[in-house]
Design an enzyme around this catalytic site. Sequence first.
Site, PDB file in Angstrom:
ATOM      1  N   CYS A 129       0.856  -1.184   0.000  1.00 54.25           N
ATOM      2  CA  CYS A 129       0.000   0.000   0.000  1.00 54.25           C
ATOM      3  C   CYS A 129       0.893   1.235   0.000  1.00 54.25           C
ATOM      4  CB  CYS A 129      -0.931   0.002   1.210  1.00 54.25           C
ATOM      5  SG  CYS A 129      -0.086   0.312   2.768  1.00 54.25           S
ATOM      6  N   GLU A 158      -0.450   0.381  15.734  1.00 57.08           N
ATOM      7  CA  GLU A 158      -1.197   1.534  15.220  1.00 57.08           C
ATOM      8  C   GLU A 158      -2.199   2.051  16.254  1.00 57.08           C
ATOM      9  OE1 GLU A 158      -4.673   2.485  12.100  1.00 57.08           O
ATOM     10  OE2 GLU A 158      -3.123   1.184  11.256  1.00 57.08           O
ATOM     11  N   SER A 212      -2.044  -7.512  10.372  1.00 62.82           N
ATOM     12  CA  SER A 212      -3.485  -7.406  10.638  1.00 62.82           C
ATOM     13  C   SER A 212      -4.305  -7.426   9.353  1.00 62.82           C
ATOM     14  CB  SER A 212      -3.745  -6.109  11.411  1.00 62.82           C
ATOM     15  OG  SER A 212      -5.081  -5.756  11.360  1.00 62.82           O
ATOM     16  N   SER A 243       1.725  -5.286   3.246  1.00 65.29           N
ATOM     17  CA  SER A 243       3.163  -5.330   3.534  1.00 65.29           C
ATOM     18  C   SER A 243       3.893  -6.343   2.656  1.00 65.29           C
ATOM     19  CB  SER A 243       3.383  -5.714   5.002  1.00 65.29           C
ATOM     20  OG  SER A 243       2.649  -4.884   5.839  1.00 65.29           O
TER      21      SER A 243
END
Length: 282
Positions: A13, A129, A220, A265
């Site tokens: 991303c 996060e 996640s 990732s």
Amino acid sequence: MNKVILAENAGFCFGVQRAVEEALKVKKQYDKKIYTLGPLIHNNDVVMYLEENNIYAIEYSEIDKLNEGDVILIRSHGVSKEVTENLEKRGLIVVNATCPYVTNIHKKVNKYSDLGYNIVILGDDKHPEVVGINGWCNNNAVITKDGTFDKKLSKKICVVSQTTEKEETWKKTVSNLSSLSKELLAFNTICSATEVRQKSANELSKTVDTMIVIGGRNSSNTTKLYQIAKTNCPNTIHIENSKELTKEFIEENKGKTVGITAGASTPDWIIKEVIDIMEGKS
């Protein structure tokens, strides 16, 4: 020969790509060992690649080992206000590679907690996060993993989401809060990249015999992609890289239609290796 279809949206991303590029750029700029606060991204192959480039992860608890003038990079997950201030106080060169989408959440919770709102975060309370976001509202947020609440909330609520959450869980959270609150501010901070990845994984997994989800075990957003794909396609596996494809699995899926998706990732080269193996090219 297998028919292999890659999901329309898969892999790196914007935030992760930016953090990796920033780390390599900073390494070149200072020409010395660089540190990242925690693993830069949840992908062991990328972490090893960074180590080969003299970029090493260090935990916050080990920060005393660093000297004044050492370079430390804050990863895309972001950190609390207190952590940033502490790093700067120590005389470290701090490079902030927090994803702009996450920085946006920090600003929102900081602003509305100061205005007297009870902050609610949809997400995993142990995820870096979420820990970072909570640190922008004096660690006073109510954190929910599934959108349910067992403690009393104030009448003024501001709710945000971990960027990698599922849309359906967000909707459930807002619905539950609207019956508990007189004044509700709901900011859907699920990253658009997460949303489109989940949507394309959902669509693809309905049309194939087998799904392969590629990404870090502790990622996640990859775990959520796996859950979505598995619901539609029982024959779904989660792997970190091509080394985890067993001979049995490759044999069993010969002649089948195989769908592939990957977490935020997961770099292109890892996706390509898996596609090549499943297409019988290597």
